[in-house]
Design a protein around this motif. Structure first.
Motif, PDB file in Angstrom:
ATOM      1  N   LEU A  82       0.869  -1.179   0.000  1.00 31.14           N
ATOM      2  CA  LEU A  82       0.000   0.000   0.000  1.00 31.14           C
ATOM      3  C   LEU A  82       0.897   1.218   0.000  1.00 31.14           C
ATOM      4  O   LEU A  82       1.642   1.466   0.962  1.00 31.14           O
ATOM      5  CB  LEU A  82      -0.909   0.007   1.237  1.00 31.14           C
ATOM      6  CG  LEU A  82      -1.960  -1.107   1.297  1.00 31.14           C
ATOM      7  CD1 LEU A  82      -2.754  -1.008   2.597  1.00 31.14           C
ATOM      8  CD2 LEU A  82      -2.897  -1.056   0.094  1.00 31.14           C
ATOM      9  N   LEU A  83       0.871   1.959  -1.104  1.00 29.03           N
ATOM     10  CA  LEU A  83       1.786   3.089  -1.308  1.00 29.03           C
ATOM     11  C   LEU A  83       1.017   4.387  -1.096  1.00 29.03           C
ATOM     12  O   LEU A  83       0.093   4.699  -1.868  1.00 29.03           O
ATOM     13  CB  LEU A  83       2.363   3.043  -2.725  1.00 29.03           C
ATOM     14  CG  LEU A  83       2.985   1.701  -3.153  1.00 29.03           C
ATOM     15  CD1 LEU A  83       3.497   1.802  -4.591  1.00 29.03           C
ATOM     16  CD2 LEU A  83       4.092   1.279  -2.201  1.00 29.03           C
ATOM     17  N   HIS A  84       1.394   5.126  -0.064  1.00 33.44           N
ATOM     18  CA  HIS A  84       0.719   6.380   0.219  1.00 33.44           C
ATOM     19  C   HIS A  84       1.429   7.518  -0.512  1.00 33.44           C
ATOM     20  O   HIS A  84       2.652   7.493  -0.693  1.00 33.44           O
ATOM     21  CB  HIS A  84       0.709   6.646   1.733  1.00 33.44           C
ATOM     22  CG  HIS A  84       0.050   5.539   2.506  1.00 33.44           C
ATOM     23  ND1 HIS A  84      -1.313   5.363   2.545  1.00 33.44           N
ATOM     24  CD2 HIS A  84       0.583   4.532   3.249  1.00 33.44           C
ATOM     25  CE1 HIS A  84      -1.600   4.300   3.282  1.00 33.44           C
ATOM     26  NE2 HIS A  84      -0.468   3.774   3.724  1.00 33.44           N
ATOM     27  N   THR A 105       5.075   7.127   2.461  1.00 33.84           N
ATOM     28  CA  THR A 105       5.031   6.029   3.433  1.00 33.84           C
ATOM     29  C   THR A 105       4.354   4.829   2.767  1.00 33.84           C
ATOM     30  O   THR A 105       3.679   4.965   1.730  1.00 33.84           O
ATOM     31  CB  THR A 105       4.274   6.434   4.713  1.00 33.84           C
ATOM     32  OG1 THR A 105       2.937   6.800   4.366  1.00 33.84           O
ATOM     33  CG2 THR A 105       4.968   7.595   5.399  1.00 33.84           C
ATOM     34  N   PHE A 106       4.524   3.672   3.362  1.00 33.11           N
ATOM     35  CA  PHE A 106       3.934   2.465   2.763  1.00 33.11           C
ATOM     36  C   PHE A 106       3.793   1.372   3.811  1.00 33.11           C
ATOM     37  O   PHE A 106       4.432   1.419   4.865  1.00 33.11           O
ATOM     38  CB  PHE A 106       4.797   1.950   1.603  1.00 33.11           C
ATOM     39  CG  PHE A 106       6.109   1.344   2.030  1.00 33.11           C
ATOM     40  CD1 PHE A 106       7.178   2.145   2.414  1.00 33.11           C
ATOM     41  CD2 PHE A 106       6.290  -0.034   2.065  1.00 33.11           C
ATOM     42  CE1 PHE A 106       8.390   1.599   2.811  1.00 33.11           C
ATOM     43  CE2 PHE A 106       7.495  -0.600   2.459  1.00 33.11           C
ATOM     44  CZ  PHE A 106       8.541   0.219   2.839  1.00 33.11           C
ATOM     45  N   GLU A 107       2.933   0.412   3.494  1.00 32.24           N
ATOM     46  CA  GLU A 107       2.858  -0.826   4.270  1.00 32.24           C
ATOM     47  C   GLU A 107       2.914  -1.994   3.295  1.00 32.24           C
ATOM     48  O   GLU A 107       2.281  -1.943   2.241  1.00 32.24           O
ATOM     49  CB  GLU A 107       1.545  -0.924   5.060  1.00 32.24           C
ATOM     50  CG  GLU A 107       1.378   0.103   6.161  1.00 32.24           C
ATOM     51  CD  GLU A 107       0.441   1.230   5.760  1.00 32.24           C
ATOM     52  OE1 GLU A 107      -0.574   0.957   5.106  1.00 32.24           O
ATOM     53  OE2 GLU A 107       0.772   2.390   6.078  1.00 32.24           O
ATOM     54  N   SER A 108       3.686  -3.013   3.654  1.00 34.59           N
ATOM     55  CA  SER A 108       3.778  -4.214   2.828  1.00 34.59           C
ATOM     56  C   SER A 108       3.453  -5.416   3.700  1.00 34.59           C
ATOM     57  O   SER A 108       3.901  -5.486   4.848  1.00 34.59           O
ATOM     58  CB  SER A 108       5.181  -4.372   2.249  1.00 34.59           C
ATOM     59  OG  SER A 108       5.503  -3.252   1.439  1.00 34.59           O
ATOM     60  N   ARG A 109       2.697  -6.348   3.154  1.00 32.59           N
ATOM     61  CA  ARG A 109       2.346  -7.527   3.956  1.00 32.59           C
ATOM     62  C   ARG A 109       2.194  -8.738   3.057  1.00 32.59           C
ATOM     63  O   ARG A 109       1.859  -8.623   1.871  1.00 32.59           O
ATOM     64  CB  ARG A 109       1.056  -7.301   4.739  1.00 32.59           C
ATOM     65  CG  ARG A 109      -0.177  -7.220   3.869  1.00 32.59           C
ATOM     66  CD  ARG A 109      -1.429  -6.885   4.672  1.00 32.59           C
ATOM     67  NE  ARG A 109      -2.591  -6.841   3.790  1.00 32.59           N
ATOM     68  CZ  ARG A 109      -3.523  -7.794   3.717  1.00 32.59           C
ATOM     69  NH1 ARG A 109      -3.451  -8.859   4.506  1.00 32.59           N
ATOM     70  NH2 ARG A 109      -4.531  -7.692   2.875  1.00 32.59           N
ATOM     71  N   LEU A 110       2.474  -9.891   3.650  1.00 31.28           N
ATOM     72  CA  LEU A 110       2.257 -11.162   2.967  1.00 31.28           C
ATOM     73  C   LEU A 110       0.763 -11.466   2.975  1.00 31.28           C
ATOM     74  O   LEU A 110       0.101 -11.310   4.004  1.00 31.28           O
ATOM     75  CB  LEU A 110       3.000 -12.273   3.715  1.00 31.28           C
ATOM     76  CG  LEU A 110       2.681 -13.701   3.273  1.00 31.28           C
ATOM     77  CD1 LEU A 110       3.248 -13.983   1.891  1.00 31.28           C
ATOM     78  CD2 LEU A 110       3.215 -14.701   4.296  1.00 31.28           C
ATOM     79  N   VAL A 111       0.238 -11.912   1.835  1.00 29.73           N
ATOM     80  CA  VAL A 111      -1.150 -12.373   1.766  1.00 29.73           C
ATOM     81  C   VAL A 111      -1.114 -13.849   1.361  1.00 29.73           C
ATOM     82  O   VAL A 111      -0.581 -14.188   0.297  1.00 29.73           O
ATOM     83  CB  VAL A 111      -1.972 -11.569   0.738  1.00 29.73           C
ATOM     84  CG1 VAL A 111      -3.418 -12.070   0.718  1.00 29.73           C
ATOM     85  CG2 VAL A 111      -1.920 -10.072   1.050  1.00 29.73           C
ATOM     86  N   THR A 112      -1.618 -14.702   2.229  1.00 31.36           N
ATOM     87  CA  THR A 112      -1.733 -16.119   1.883  1.00 31.36           C
ATOM     88  C   THR A 112      -3.184 -16.388   1.488  1.00 31.36           C
ATOM     89  O   THR A 112      -4.088 -15.702   1.971  1.00 31.36           O
ATOM     90  CB  THR A 112      -1.327 -17.022   3.055  1.00 31.36           C
ATOM     91  OG1 THR A 112      -2.138 -16.687   4.194  1.00 31.36           O
ATOM     92  CG2 THR A 112       0.129 -16.832   3.420  1.00 31.36           C
TER      93      THR A 112
END
Ligand SMILES: [Fe+2]
Ligand SMILES: [Fe+2]
Length: 279
Positions: free
Chosen positions: A242-244, A248-255
């Protein structure tokens, strides 16, 4: 509202392997429901596009079938590899032309609100191809021209396993000499993160040597513990970034439920017998 980027990787598609197409279908259904702003595949789209155009054709069709904006950079199984000892499929002009004909450019530059996204071809960095030098120049220009945007880099192989000054010759990472040139550029224009695939393991260990390196897992298969050391997490899935617009950003693993956890070590018909690790 954040720009939602789905980084998928190592889908290893081929008409010969319905099992990997089935995993891709689960991923594709999920993405079609989510409708991210952009999908980026960080390489090994195909099982053996390096020698078989039919695998690249299927990969192209499958990605187009997402009905989403998508970009990709090539992996070793799409384009061949740096000329390592015993390399069966060296990256060369013929393979690069095949990738470009079936998939498109091997590099990309995309500006989105607050961000510059740069895709690199890790597979040619240690070759004598003129495109290798041109790529370094293009990276320098892209970084210098970012004009205050946050930068994210996408490529197939990790820049390094642990440290940028590693000198060992390895199948798993960008080779030492080109890594130093890339790292030198990135040291002067720090990207927010560098995202790769190739290892078939998820890893996000935070910033090391000033770089945050995020490893996407495969959506097709893992390499079992008998054949590959655990250096991250052997999951199947993808990474959501998620690129703001403020950088700033958040990155996460999605299973995803339903993805079949194939072990390439148990499928020798695809890439031959995998070498077992020493006990
Ligand atoms: Fe792969
Ligand atoms: Fe790979």
């Amino acid at each position: 509202m954040a720009f939602r980027l789905a980084q998928i990787s190592d889908t290893h598609l081929s008409p010969r392997v319905p099992a990997f197409s089935a995993n891709f279908s689960i991923l594709a259904d999920h993405l079609r429901g989510l409708r991210p702003d952009l999908v980026v595949n960080t390489g090994d789209l195909s099982l053996n596009g390096a020698d078989d155009a039919a695998d690249l054709v299927l990969a192209r069709t499958a990605h187009d079938g997402l009905g989403l904006d998508w970009l990709a950079v090539p992996g070793n199984h799409d384009l061949g590899d740096d000329p390592l000892p015993k390399c069966r499929q060296p990256a060369n002009a013929e393979r690069l032309a095949r990738w470009r004909a079936q998939i498109g450019p091997d590099l990309f530059l995309r500006d989105v609100p607050g961000w510059r996204l740069i895709g690199l071809n890790s597979q040619i960095t240690a070759t004598e191809l003129p495109e290798a030098e041109a790529q370094i120049e293009a990276l320098a220009r892209a970084l210098e021209g970012a004009a205050g945007r946050a930068v994210a880099i996408f490529l197939h192989k990790p820049l390094c396993e642990e440290r940028m000054d590693e000198t060992g010759v390895t199948y798993w990472c960008v080779q030492h000499a080109p890594r130093q040139r890339i790292f030198d550029l990135l040291s002067r224009h720090r990207p927010a993160f560098v995202a790769n695939g190739h290892v078939h393991q998820w890893r996000d260990r935070g910033v090391s040597e000033g770089l945050r390196q995020i490893w996407a897992p495969s959506a097709a298969f893992i390499v079992g513990d008998a054949y590959q050391a655990v250096v991250g997490e052997k999951q199947l899935g993808y990474v959501e970034h998620l690129l703001h617009a403020d950088g700033t950003f958040e990155s996460r693993l999605v299973t995803l439920p339903g993805l079949m956890r194939h072990d390439i070590g148990e499928m020798p018909e695809l890439y031959g017998p995998q070498k077992r690790l020493a006990a």
